[in-house]
Scaffold this motif. Structure first.
Motif, short mmCIF file in Angstrom:
data_model
loop_
_atom_site.label_atom_id
_atom_site.label_comp_id
_atom_site.label_asym_id
_atom_site.label_seq_id
_atom_site.Cartn_x
_atom_site.Cartn_y
_atom_site.Cartn_z
N ASP A 306 25.00 12.69 -12.00
CA ASP A 306 25.48 12.33 -13.37
C ASP A 306 25.86 13.82 -13.94
O ASP A 306 24.97 14.38 -14.19
CB ASP A 306 24.35 11.55 -14.34
CG ASP A 306 24.58 11.27 -15.66
OD1 ASP A 306 25.72 11.93 -16.17
OD2 ASP A 306 23.81 10.92 -16.63
N THR A 307 27.16 13.78 -13.81
CA THR A 307 27.61 15.30 -14.05
C THR A 307 27.62 15.72 -15.58
O THR A 307 27.23 16.90 -15.85
CB THR A 307 28.96 15.49 -13.81
OG1 THR A 307 29.68 14.43 -14.38
CG2 THR A 307 29.24 15.15 -12.40
N ALA A 308 27.20 14.68 -16.44
CA ALA A 308 27.06 15.11 -17.86
C ALA A 308 25.79 15.55 -18.14
O ALA A 308 25.54 16.28 -19.15
CB ALA A 308 27.29 13.87 -18.68
N ASN A 309 24.66 15.41 -17.27
CA ASN A 309 23.45 15.75 -17.53
C ASN A 309 22.84 16.72 -16.39
O ASN A 309 21.62 16.72 -16.26
CB ASN A 309 22.63 14.56 -17.73
CG ASN A 309 22.81 13.71 -19.21
OD1 ASN A 309 22.76 14.41 -19.98
ND2 ASN A 309 23.06 12.46 -18.87
N SER A 310 23.70 17.22 -15.50
CA SER A 310 23.39 18.03 -14.43
C SER A 310 24.15 19.34 -14.39
O SER A 310 25.05 19.61 -15.24
CB SER A 310 23.68 17.35 -13.31
OG SER A 310 23.03 16.01 -13.07
N ASP A 311 23.40 20.37 -13.78
CA ASP A 311 24.02 21.49 -13.76
C ASP A 311 25.22 21.48 -12.52
O ASP A 311 25.05 20.78 -11.70
CB ASP A 311 23.04 22.84 -13.07
CG ASP A 311 22.12 23.19 -14.19
OD1 ASP A 311 22.47 23.02 -15.44
OD2 ASP A 311 20.80 23.23 -14.02
N SER A 312 26.18 22.15 -12.77
CA SER A 312 27.33 22.22 -11.90
C SER A 312 27.26 23.34 -10.83
O SER A 312 27.58 22.87 -9.70
CB SER A 312 28.50 22.23 -12.52
OG SER A 312 28.62 23.47 -13.09
N GLU A 313 26.66 24.42 -11.12
CA GLU A 313 26.33 25.56 -10.24
C GLU A 313 24.99 26.02 -10.36
O GLU A 313 24.67 25.86 -11.75
CB GLU A 313 27.17 26.38 -9.90
CG GLU A 313 27.74 27.15 -11.50
CD GLU A 313 28.58 26.75 -12.21
OE1 GLU A 313 28.50 26.46 -13.33
OE2 GLU A 313 29.55 25.78 -11.90
N VAL A 314 24.17 26.72 -9.38
CA VAL A 314 23.01 27.22 -9.56
C VAL A 314 23.19 28.79 -9.00
O VAL A 314 23.75 28.94 -8.10
CB VAL A 314 22.06 26.70 -9.13
CG1 VAL A 314 20.68 27.26 -9.05
CG2 VAL A 314 21.98 25.03 -9.24
N ALA A 315 22.58 29.74 -9.72
CA ALA A 315 22.73 31.15 -9.72
C ALA A 315 21.58 31.40 -8.12
O ALA A 315 20.76 30.42 -7.69
CB ALA A 315 21.89 31.88 -10.58
N ALA A 316 21.98 32.57 -7.23
CA ALA A 316 21.38 32.96 -6.26
C ALA A 316 19.94 32.81 -6.47
O ALA A 316 19.37 33.41 -7.27
CB ALA A 316 21.84 34.30 -5.58
N GLY A 317 19.03 32.06 -5.64
CA GLY A 317 17.53 32.11 -5.58
C GLY A 317 17.06 31.42 -6.95
O GLY A 317 15.75 31.78 -7.15
N ARG A 318 17.81 30.91 -7.58
CA ARG A 318 17.17 30.19 -9.06
C ARG A 318 17.24 28.62 -8.81
O ARG A 318 17.59 28.16 -7.82
CB ARG A 318 18.18 30.82 -9.92
CG ARG A 318 18.50 32.17 -10.04
CD ARG A 318 17.26 32.89 -10.20
NE ARG A 318 16.52 32.63 -11.58
CZ ARG A 318 15.42 33.25 -11.81
NH1 ARG A 318 14.73 33.89 -10.92
NH2 ARG A 318 14.81 33.18 -12.81
N SER A 319 16.58 28.31 -9.94
CA SER A 319 16.56 26.69 -10.08
C SER A 319 17.29 26.05 -11.09
O SER A 319 17.89 26.87 -11.99
CB SER A 319 15.00 26.44 -10.18
OG SER A 319 14.78 26.88 -11.59
N GLY A 320 17.79 24.68 -11.12
CA GLY A 320 18.82 24.12 -11.91
C GLY A 320 17.94 22.85 -12.01
O GLY A 320 16.81 22.54 -11.60
N TRP A 321 19.05 21.72 -12.60
CA TRP A 321 18.64 20.42 -12.95
C TRP A 321 19.76 19.41 -12.55
O TRP A 321 20.81 19.93 -12.61
CB TRP A 321 18.06 20.35 -14.34
CG TRP A 321 16.96 20.95 -14.71
CD1 TRP A 321 16.89 22.33 -15.30
CD2 TRP A 321 15.57 20.45 -14.60
NE1 TRP A 321 15.51 22.48 -15.56
CE2 TRP A 321 14.80 21.36 -15.33
CE3 TRP A 321 15.08 19.18 -14.06
CZ2 TRP A 321 13.25 21.05 -15.23
CZ3 TRP A 321 13.66 19.00 -14.22
CH2 TRP A 321 13.13 20.04 -14.72
N VAL A 322 19.19 18.31 -11.99
CA VAL A 322 20.19 17.45 -11.57
C VAL A 322 19.80 15.80 -11.95
O VAL A 322 18.65 15.69 -11.65
CB VAL A 322 20.45 17.49 -10.07
CG1 VAL A 322 19.47 17.26 -9.17
CG2 VAL A 322 21.90 16.50 -9.78
N ASP A 323 20.60 15.15 -12.41
CA ASP A 323 20.33 13.81 -12.44
C ASP A 323 21.12 13.17 -11.43
O ASP A 323 22.16 13.08 -11.31
CB ASP A 323 20.68 12.98 -13.82
CG ASP A 323 19.71 13.40 -14.84
OD1 ASP A 323 18.59 14.35 -14.69
OD2 ASP A 323 19.88 13.18 -16.07
#
Length: 435
Positions: A306-323
């Motif tokens: 679900d691209t509207a509620n997800s990160d498209s990219e994540v920085a090196a060694g970091r965390s993000g969110w995805v639906d």
């Protein structure tokens, strides 16, 4: 019971919400940060001294000095002076300092600081991940020492030698008998100015501390953007300056590399679910996974983002969110980028899976064959030989937390039992895989 904040509070939140409305489970207690910018916010949470990191809000770049033009009295603005200019700004919050006739503008690149004659006392090949900083780095010049802090606020990992020098600490202990003239904006001079001089120049401090040996005045613009000034009482003079300004410099490497990381390519799904809770396996919608698991693997098995509620990219060694969506259900999960470069979310790893009687209603099975709806007796039998802690709430919910005592304190299975049967299960493992 050991407190694992994310998992346990999530379960407790579920219980409280269910007790209140009897129809739906509460959302996670720890709400996600803004999707696209989550990896850059809250330095104190994501930034760490080469460990955890805490995120920093992006700040505007320091403006170049305007052309000399006398404005009206009520329109005057403090000129912004570029790095290493010959003229010191009048604004303390330009984060400048003049040392031995040279104006330093912080932050500045490692190479620029080194070019001014400073020699770093350390290994500059060490690497900072995205949004990391160090605490104390020692430099020497003419036999005198100063402390600095390295920071990397870009999306990609960088060696110390390509990082920012984000601040400087000068103190009498290391500068005794030094004849450098050290000046701050507004005419404040190291070794000369006192408390009255500083307050006359800058006003009342943002915060202060009156100790036995010194009076400290801090002038703060934002988190990790401040100047601390220490006036020692015996000498009645400013004898320590601690300046830090953690904002991103123009030219930082924020490129996104879509190359599939080797770690993702090496992932192999387990053949069976098994009974070992320490293996962090789970069967989701008929497919067995080992956590953490590449996002791309779930996509291959029918999930969509679900691209509207997800990160498209994540920085090196970091965390993000995805639906991740499947069969009208949404798996809202944190992902980790274990690569040393910023990449798309598809190249990151899912670290948790969850199913609940109140939603999301996934076909999720954990070791021992436990799933939502199973009896509490079945849970007790499955976890009998594993490290498990239980707690029963006042509202009658029982929480089983199974975790590897030799692993991370944040990784575990959480099983919630309501009226004798399983109402919710979650597995989380964020440890970087070794294969």
């Amino acid at each position: 019971m050991k407190k694992k904040t994310l998992a346990l509070l999530l379960a407790i939140s579920c219980a409280l919400s269910t007790a209140a409305c009897g129809a739906s489970e509460a959302e996670e207690a720890e709400a996600p940060l803004s999707r696209a910018n989550e990896a850059r916010e809250g330095l104190e949470k994501e930034f760490s001294e080469e460990e955890d990191d805490e995120e920093v809000e992006e700040e505007p770049e320091v403006e170049e000095a305007p052309e000399e033009e006398e404005p009206e009295e009520d329109e005057k603005e403090t000129p912004k002076v570029s790095a290493m200019s010959g003229e010191l700004s009048d604004d303390l919050y330009d984060f400048q300092i003049s040392i031995d006739g040279v104006v330093y503008q912080f932050p500045m690149w490692y190479s620029d600081f080194e070019a001014l004659g400073w020699e770093y006392d350390g290994d500059n090949t060490q690497t900072l991940s995205s949004n990391q900083y160090t605490a104390v780095e020692i430099w020497e010049k003419d036999g005198y020492e100063v402390y600095t802090r390295f920071a990397n606020l870009s999306m990609n990992a960088a060696p110390y030698a390509e990082s920012m020098v984000a601040g400087i600490t000068l103190e009498d202990y290391h500068l005794e008998d030094c004849d450098w003239e050290i000046l701050l904006p507004g005419g404040i001079q190291y070794g000369v100015s006192n408390t009255d001089d500083i307050k006359e120049a800058y006003g009342e401090p943002s915060r202060d501390y009156d100790g036995d040996l010194y009076y400290m005045m801090a002038y703060q613009m934002d988190n990790y953007r401040e100047i601390e000034l220490y006036v020692y009482k015996e000498e009645n003079a400013l004898l320590k300056i601690d300046l830090q300004n953690l904002v991103e410099l123009e030219g930082a490497d924020n490129s996104i590399d879509e190359t599939v990381p080797e770690l993702v390519e090496r992932y192999e799904a387990p053949e069976t679910l098994g009974d070992d809770f320490y293996a962090y396996t789970a069967q989701l919608e008929g497919v067995v996974y080992s956590l953490p698991c590449p996002v791309s693997v779930l996509l291959d098995n029918g999930f969509t983002i679900d691209t509207a509620n997800s990160d498209s990219e994540v920085a090196a060694g970091r965390s993000g969110w995805v639906d991740l969506r499947y069969n009208n259900q949404t798996l809202h999960t944190m992902v980790e980028n274990y690569a040393d470069y910023a990449t798309i979310v598809e190249n990151c790893f899912v670290v948790s899976m969850k199913s609940s009687a109140y939603g999301p209603k996934f076909d999720l099975v954990i070791p021992g064959g436990i799933k939502v709806g199973d009896s509490e007796d079945a849970v007790k039998k499955a976890v009998a030989s594993f490290n498990c802690e239980t707690e029963t709430s006042d509202s009658g919910y029982t929480y089983y937390e199974i975790y590897d005592p030799d692993g991370s304190s944040l990784d575990s299975y959480i099983i919630v039992v309501e009226d004798g049967s399983v109402s919710s299960i979650e597995v989380r493992n964020s440890e970087e895989p070794e294969y």
